[in-house]
Design an enzyme around this catalytic site. Structure first.
Site, PDB file in Angstrom:
ATOM      1  N   ASP A  67      42.801  36.604  36.803  1.00  0.00           N
ATOM      2  CA  ASP A  67      43.966  36.388  37.652  1.00  0.00           C
ATOM      3  C   ASP A  67      44.770  37.691  37.672  1.00  0.00           C
ATOM      4  OD1 ASP A  67      46.226  35.493  38.991  1.00  0.00           O
ATOM      5  OD2 ASP A  67      46.976  34.294  37.311  1.00  0.00           O
ATOM      6  N   GLU A  90      53.300  40.172  41.982  1.00  0.00           N
ATOM      7  CA  GLU A  90      53.152  38.762  42.368  1.00  0.00           C
ATOM      8  C   GLU A  90      53.573  37.836  41.246  1.00  0.00           C
ATOM      9  OE1 GLU A  90      51.002  34.850  42.792  1.00  0.00           O
ATOM     10  OE2 GLU A  90      50.975  36.315  41.168  1.00  0.00           O
ATOM     11  N   ASP A 124      43.421  34.447  45.667  1.00  0.00           N
ATOM     12  CA  ASP A 124      43.935  34.296  44.306  1.00  0.00           C
ATOM     13  C   ASP A 124      43.009  33.398  43.504  1.00  0.00           C
ATOM     14  OD1 ASP A 124      45.732  34.379  42.090  1.00  0.00           O
ATOM     15  OD2 ASP A 124      47.457  34.354  43.431  1.00  0.00           O
ATOM     16  N   HIS A 162      45.936  32.417  32.573  1.00  0.00           N
ATOM     17  CA  HIS A 162      46.993  33.092  31.815  1.00  0.00           C
ATOM     18  C   HIS A 162      46.677  33.127  30.320  1.00  0.00           C
ATOM     19  CE1 HIS A 162      50.485  33.214  34.943  1.00  0.00           C
ATOM     20  NE2 HIS A 162      49.311  33.558  35.458  1.00  0.00           N
TER      21      HIS A 162
END
Length: 346
Positions: free
Chosen positions: A176, A210, A233, A321
């Site tokens: 990501d 972003e 994304d 994440h």
């Protein structure tokens, strides 16, 4: 699949406001793919292929370059670094991590630890507490010499290698959104390799910041004013233990995601259906996705100036994440092929 490019993109450090290394890598790769390449005042890399006719349709892909990370906010006399997060962290994933502190004069390896007593001398109630991200610190092992090496505002990223697991899975930090950077390059490369042309003016914007509010996409979309905006994304793949079936969002290996909705925008339904038609014609696997919260650059493209028709094209990712972000190669290839086929039809 160009694994080497994806590996270099994922392992390159670049947090919000410090995307320059990633930008340089992409700019070098983009030289033979676009007619013009420019960097705007915010640091967005704007790559454009000319359209046909006097007033061609303008299509923009937004692929953000930044990864979540930290900025050094304080340096103690003993050399411990306090950090300020740039991007959303679940602190449960931050314990005992190896990190890289990046400066203009060199990078330094270190460890990230939580403040407090270690396991051998802590009480049970101490071990139940989950610290906030700002309660973690970095130790470079340099002691007082740290102040001569590190400055406030230097940035910190996780320091973990890119891995291929089995025949189809990839694990890395910063998938990501380096997978989108890969797609922004590889979709155009496939378009050209297959001998297709396009009528539209095509801009691939590799955007900044972003993770802290879709900031770069706002300015580049306002400047270019696309008719169609495609946010590229990752999205969640919660097809894992402990998550209810209804919350899985996507499933690895089932195809590229057509992003219908998240906390920032709702995709144009006619575009969703057009992408589905293109996918069916090319036997490209797709899955519709809705994310309960979060946001992505597609929202900025949709809302800039007088607005644009917009959609999200996403790659399902497990463990987002974290340093263990996982994708399926087949989903990435499906996303590449779908974007190339859509652009060939415009």
């Amino acid at each position: 699949m160009n694994i080497d490019l994806l590996k270099r993109l994922c392992e390159m450090p670049g947090v919000p406001g410090h995307e320059h290394r990633v930008r340089d890598l992409i700019a070098a790769e983009a030289q033979d793919l676009f007619d013009t390449i420019e960097t705007d005042v915010m640091g967005n890399l704007i790559c454009t292929r000319k359209g046909q006719g006097d007033d061609p349709e303008r299509i923009m892909l937004a692929c953000h370059m930044d990864e979540i990370g930290f900025l050094v906010s304080h340096i103690s006399d003993k050399g411990f670094l306090n950090v300020s997060p740039v991007g959303g962290f679940d602190p449960r994933n931050l314990f005992s991590r190896r990190v890289l502190v990046c400066t203009s004069k060199g990078d330094y390896k270190g460890v990230m630890m939580a403040e407090g007593k270690p396991v051998h001398i802590s009480a049970p109630e101490d071990r139940k507490k989950v610290p906030e991200p700002t309660e973690f610190f970095v130790d470079l092992g340099l002691g007082a010499e740290t102040k001569n090496k590190i400055r406030i505002g230097d940035f910190v990223v996780m320091d973990e290698p890119f891995l291929e697991l089995g025949s189809e899975r990839i694990v890395s930090k910063a998938i990501d959104n380096r997978i989108a950077c890969w797609l922004g390059l590889e979709a155009v490369r496939k378009l050209l390799k297959d001998g297709h042309s396009h009528r539209c003016e095509l801009t691939v914007a590799f955007t900044v910041q972003e993770e802290v509010g879709l900031r770069g996409a706002k300015t580049v979309a306002f400047a270019k004013r696309p008719h169609i905006g495609i946010g590229v994304d990752t999205t969640l793949a919660c097809d894992t233990p402990g998550v209810p079936e209804k919350d899985k969002t996507t499933e690895l290996g089932k195809g590229v995601g057509l992003h219908m909705k998240d906390g920032s925008f709702i995709s144009d339904m006619a575009l969703v259906e057009e992408f589905e038609t293109v996918a069916e014609a090319g036997s490209i696997p797709v899955q519709r996705t809705i994310l309960a919260g979060g946001g992505m650059d597609g929202a900025s493209l949709q809302q800039a100036a007088s607005g644009a028709r917009a959609i999200g094209i996403v790659v399902g990712t497990r463990y987002i994440h974290t340093v263990g972000e996982m994708i399926d190669k087949r989903d990435a290839i499906a996303a590449r092929d779908l974007l190339a086929a859509f652009l060939a039809s415009h």
